[in-house]
Structures are given as structure tokens and as C-alpha cells.
Design a protein around this motif. Structure first.
Motif, PDB file in Angstrom:
ATOM      1  N   SER A 333       8.099   8.977 -25.911  1.00 61.56           N
ATOM      2  CA  SER A 333       7.383  10.213 -25.601  1.00 61.56           C
ATOM      3  C   SER A 333       6.373  10.059 -24.476  1.00 61.56           C
ATOM      4  N   ILE A 334       5.780   8.849 -24.354  1.00 64.18           N
ATOM      5  CA  ILE A 334       4.790   8.581 -23.308  1.00 64.18           C
ATOM      6  C   ILE A 334       5.089   7.214 -22.704  1.00 64.18           C
ATOM      7  N   PRO A 335       5.371   7.130 -21.403  1.00 65.61           N
ATOM      8  CA  PRO A 335       5.713   5.845 -20.785  1.00 65.61           C
ATOM      9  C   PRO A 335       4.507   4.901 -20.719  1.00 65.61           C
ATOM     10  N   ALA A 357      -1.924   4.053 -21.970  1.00 67.02           N
ATOM     11  CA  ALA A 357      -0.835   3.705 -22.884  1.00 67.02           C
ATOM     12  C   ALA A 357      -0.261   2.350 -22.478  1.00 67.02           C
ATOM     13  N   GLN A 358      -0.536   1.320 -23.272  1.00 67.69           N
ATOM     14  CA  GLN A 358      -0.145  -0.041 -22.886  1.00 67.69           C
ATOM     15  C   GLN A 358       0.582  -0.800 -23.987  1.00 67.69           C
ATOM     16  N   ASP A 359       0.865  -0.140 -25.102  1.00 70.45           N
ATOM     17  CA  ASP A 359       1.453  -0.864 -26.213  1.00 70.45           C
ATOM     18  C   ASP A 359       2.261   0.107 -27.065  1.00 70.45           C
ATOM     19  N   THR A 360       3.009  -0.437 -28.014  1.00 70.37           N
ATOM     20  CA  THR A 360       3.740   0.384 -28.967  1.00 70.37           C
ATOM     21  C   THR A 360       3.774  -0.365 -30.289  1.00 70.37           C
ATOM     22  N   GLY A 361       4.410   0.212 -31.290  1.00 68.24           N
ATOM     23  CA  GLY A 361       4.520  -0.421 -32.594  1.00 68.24           C
ATOM     24  C   GLY A 361       5.548   0.302 -33.429  1.00 68.24           C
ATOM     25  N   SER A 362       6.124  -0.403 -34.402  1.00 64.19           N
ATOM     26  CA  SER A 362       7.193   0.184 -35.200  1.00 64.19           C
ATOM     27  C   SER A 362       6.724   1.400 -35.986  1.00 64.19           C
ATOM     28  N   ALA A 363       5.424   1.462 -36.309  1.00 63.76           N
ATOM     29  CA  ALA A 363       4.900   2.597 -37.077  1.00 63.76           C
ATOM     30  C   ALA A 363       4.385   3.719 -36.182  1.00 63.76           C
ATOM     31  N   ILE A 364       4.405   3.518 -34.861  1.00 64.58           N
ATOM     32  CA  ILE A 364       3.858   4.519 -33.937  1.00 64.58           C
ATOM     33  C   ILE A 364       5.015   5.386 -33.456  1.00 64.58           C
ATOM     34  N   VAL A 365       5.295   6.425 -34.195  1.00 65.67           N
ATOM     35  CA  VAL A 365       6.444   7.293 -33.928  1.00 65.67           C
ATOM     36  C   VAL A 365       5.971   8.741 -33.936  1.00 65.67           C
ATOM     37  N   GLY A 366       6.307   9.469 -32.885  1.00 68.20           N
ATOM     38  CA  GLY A 366       5.939  10.880 -32.808  1.00 68.20           C
ATOM     39  C   GLY A 366       5.243  11.198 -31.508  1.00 68.20           C
ATOM     40  N   ALA A 367       5.233  12.474 -31.162  1.00 69.34           N
ATOM     41  CA  ALA A 367       4.679  12.902 -29.880  1.00 69.34           C
ATOM     42  C   ALA A 367       3.167  12.710 -29.828  1.00 69.34           C
ATOM     43  N   VAL A 368       2.452  13.229 -30.830  1.00 67.84           N
ATOM     44  CA  VAL A 368       0.988  13.174 -30.838  1.00 67.84           C
ATOM     45  C   VAL A 368       0.575  12.094 -31.849  1.00 67.84           C
ATOM     46  N   ARG A 369       0.782  10.857 -31.445  1.00 69.10           N
ATOM     47  CA  ARG A 369       0.574   9.705 -32.324  1.00 69.10           C
ATOM     48  C   ARG A 369       0.092   8.545 -31.472  1.00 69.10           C
TER      49      ARG A 369
END
Length: 399
Positions: A333-335, A357-369
Motif C-alpha cells: 500500500s505504501i512503498p 516508511a522504511q520497514d514492514t512486518g508480517s502483522a502490518i497489513v492494511g492501508a491505514v496501518r
């Protein structure tokens, strides 16, 4: 993942005091990067926002009745707005976020890469000059979920600091492991319970121990956060500090131990402090709780230089995280590398600020998250363990 929240003012002040030296040091890094650059571009008055062309890989939303310029990406819809919609934009200490932005320019993603020379030059500019440049060069888009009713949520994460021993001792017997040698050929790898009970799993990890900690919940916290700082006592008595970075996992599904405890009716406060309090009161059930999460994370050792110590671990973008200014997002959703305006009013933290926005995670799912990187150590862990607040986000995209 980190439910519940508490008193705001004391938590905010702790983060500020905890991060001040870090951010001051990081500001020096940004200044050095800018010293050899050309003068700042001339300041121009802000112009009214105009709909930007769709970013690469982003398609205009094919929905009748939407305003011109609305675009879709992943689970999100981006709606162009005026800068005046961003709460607190005139009052943010932008230089703190600029340190994170300069770090993103070490691994720039299109189309943000074209802005990086200007971002570096502006690292020594005033906040007014930085704001004027942003309104000239960027278009804010309000991020909305494609699916009505989707959750908007801000949580927090941090870098634990643990004491450990290179060899097991009477007090420190919980191992932290390197990636198993056969992890590439056996997918998924053994579950947490199988690692503790099956002889073949234990044999595969023999000799892969990096260090030992005292508390299995500290080991679990390190795995949930994905990395941490460890003060290791060597067999000869020397003490060294290293970073244990994410090397891989057993590729089993992540299950929240807090959710498991709620389902069991064992507690109402599923924050990390609440979980640890329950574990102290119920030592006979700790193993059962740990096994409810089959996912195990493996680590690699990284040296912790003075410069490394001023930042967090490397996020999924491949650059070090900046406390209070880096977030993990749903990358569909966000690069990575996207500047984001974040607004989250809450009893724990009241945030209106520029983040990257510099990271991600398996629990970070959704547009406004988003998952908000708080920093490191016990105080950061206390805040991260309680942070769960409403969230609004605006991506700031090149015109």
C-alpha cells in the motif's frame, strides 16, 4: 500485536529524553552529508495542490464519482488533498525526520530518488525552508482503505537490550540461535514446540547457539521485534555489545501470545507488561503460552559501532531506523522510502509528525496501518508494548 495503552504525558517525555542524544548525533550526520553541496534552492511561495500524475505502478481508481487524481495501490486508495488538511504540519520539528529521510536516500526508491540531492542539501536548512520545499515538490494524498470498515491502527516496536552469556550458565540457559543449516531445504522448519521436544530439531540446532539469556519471554520479545542489542559476557569474562539482526525464521505462522491469553480468559491487559506480569504469576503455564506461537526467529551477529549505536537496526528498505521517525507499513500500500504524514491522537502518545516508511512486518497489513519505531531499551519497550491508537496517514508523493 501490542495492545492497550496508558498515560500519555510521561510516556512522551520519556521518548523525548531517550531520543534527544540519538537525534542530535544523527543531525550531525545529515549536516556532514550536506556540507559539500551547492547552496539551497531559492524559497518560493507554496502553491495550491494540483492532482499529480499516477505514480509508477499505481493506477487511477476506476470508480465513478471519485474526485480527479484519486489513485489506488494495494489495499489503499490515495485521495489528493490540500496541505492545510495535515494536522500540525506548521509545528513539527522537521529536522528530526530529515535525518531519517537522508538515510532513505542511501537506498532510494523511484520516484523519490530524484529528490535525494535536494533532500541532502536541505538537511541544514531551517524548518520554514524545508516546509516551503515540501509544499513545492510534494503532493499530499490522504490514505484510505479500499474496503469500508477496515481497521486503522498505530502500534509500536523497539529494539530490546538484553544481557546474555556466550555459554550457558545457571542463570542464563535460554538459547538464541543462528539460522539452521538446512533451513533452505526444509520449509517450513520445525515449530517452537518441536524445537523444544524433538531430538532431530535439537540436533539440527546444536552448535548454532549465539548466546544465552535468562528469561524465555525476553527471547520471545527479541524474536517478535526481529532484532536487538545484547551485552554478551564471554567465557574469559570480557563483555561486548553486539546487535543481533534478523537472519530468517522457521516460516511458521506468527500467533500472538497476548491473543492466546485473552482467548484463555487468563487476563484482560494483553500489553507486553501485562503478559510478563501473568507469566510471573503463572510460571507453570509459561511453556504452554510460548508454544502457542509456533514462529521462531533466527539471528546473525553484527558489530555495534558508535555510529550504528545512534540508530536502530536496518529495516526492510535496507537503511537504519531512526527513533520516532521511522515506521513499518504494508509495503503493497505504501512503498519504502515514502515520506508520510502521521496523525495519531491517543492517551499514550499524541503524534502529528513527518515519518518515513522504511520497514514492514508480517502483522502490518492494511492501508491505514503503521508500526512506529520507538527506539531501544526498557523505556522504549514499555511504550511500544502499550501503544495501540487510531491512525490517519497521508503519503507525500513527488509532483
Amino acid at each position: 500485536m501490542r495492545p492497550s495503552s496508558t498515560n500519555a504525558p510521561s510516556a512522551s517525555s520519556r521518548i523525548s529524553s531517550m531520543s534527544f542524544r540519538v537525534l542530535s548525533f544523527a543531525a550531525i550526520v545529515g549536516m556532514l552529508a550536506a556540507c559539500a553541496s551547492v547552496p539551497l534552492p531559492p524559497q518560493a511561495p507554496a502553491r495550491p495542490p494540483t492532482p499529480a500524475s499516477a505514480p509508477a505502478g499505481v493506477q487511477p481508481a476506476p470508480v465513478d464519482g471519485l474526485p480527479p487524481g484519486v489513485i489506488t495501490r494495494g489495499r489503499s486508495r490515495w485521495v489528493p488533498v490540500a496541505w492545510s488538511e495535515l494536522p500540525g504540519f506548521a509545528g513539527d520539528a522537521l529536522h528530526e525526520a530529515w535525518n531519517a529521510w537522508v538515510r532513505s536516500c542511501e537506498r532510494p526508491q523511484p520516484p523519490h530518488a530524484a529528490l535525494c540531492p535536494e533532500v541532502r542539501r536541505l538537511s541544514i536548512a531551517s524548518a520554514d525552508e524545508q516546509r516551503a520545499w515540501m509544499t513545492q515538490r510534494l503532493q499530499p494524498y490522504r490514505v484510505e482503505p479500499l474496503q469500508p470498515g477496515a481497521e486503522s491502527l498505530l502500534t509500536g516496536y523497539y529494539e530490546p537490550m538484553l544481557d546474555a552469556s556466550r555459554v550457558p550458565s545457571a542463570a542464563q540457559q535460554v538459547p538464541l540461535y543462528r539460522l539452521p543449516a538446512d533451513s533452505a531445504t526444509r520449509r517450513p522448519w520445525y515449530t517452537r514446540q518441536e524445537i523444544d521436544t524433538l531430538p532431530q530439531a535439537r540436533a539440527a540446532l546444536r552448535g548454532r547457539e549465539i548466546a544465552y539469556v535468562a528469561d524465555p519471554l525476553d527471547a520471545l520479545s527479541l524474536q517478535i521485534q526481529g532484532s536487538g542489542r545484547v551485552r554478551v559476557t564471554e567465557p574469559d569474562g570480557r563483555v561486548s555489545t553486539m546487535r543481533l539482526a534478523f537472519a530468517g525464521s522457521n516460516e511458521q505462522p506468527y500467533r500472538s501470545v497476548g491473543s492466546w491469553l485473552l482467548q484463555q480468559g487468563a487476563l484482560r491487559d494483553a500489553s507486553w507488561p501485562g503478559i510478563k506480569a501473568w507469566a510471573r504469576a503463572n510460571p507453570q503455564r509459561v511453556q504452554e503460552m510460548l508454544w502457542s506461537n509456533p514462529r521462531v526467529v533466527f539471528f546473525r551477529e553484527e558489530p555495534l559501532t558508535e555510529l550504528d549505536a545512534a540508530f536502530g537496526p536496518r529495516g526492510a528498505q535496507g537503511v537504519p531506523l531512526t527513533p520516532g521517525r521511522s515506521i513499518a507499513v504494508d509495503k503493497d500500500s505504501i512503498p519504502y522510502g515514502t515520506p508520510v504524514w502521521l496523525a495519531s491522537p491517543g492517551p499514550l502518545l499524541n503524534l502529528n509528525r513527518l515519518v518515513i516508511a522504511q520497514d514492514t512486518g508480517s502483522a502490518i497489513v492494511g492501508a491505514v496501518r503503521a508500526d512506529y519505531f520507538v527506539g531501544w531499551g526498557p523505556e522504549a519497550g514499555d511504550v511500544a508494548g502499550r501503544l495501540k491508537q487510531p491512525l490517519a496517514m497521508w503519503v507525500l508523493w513527488p509532483r
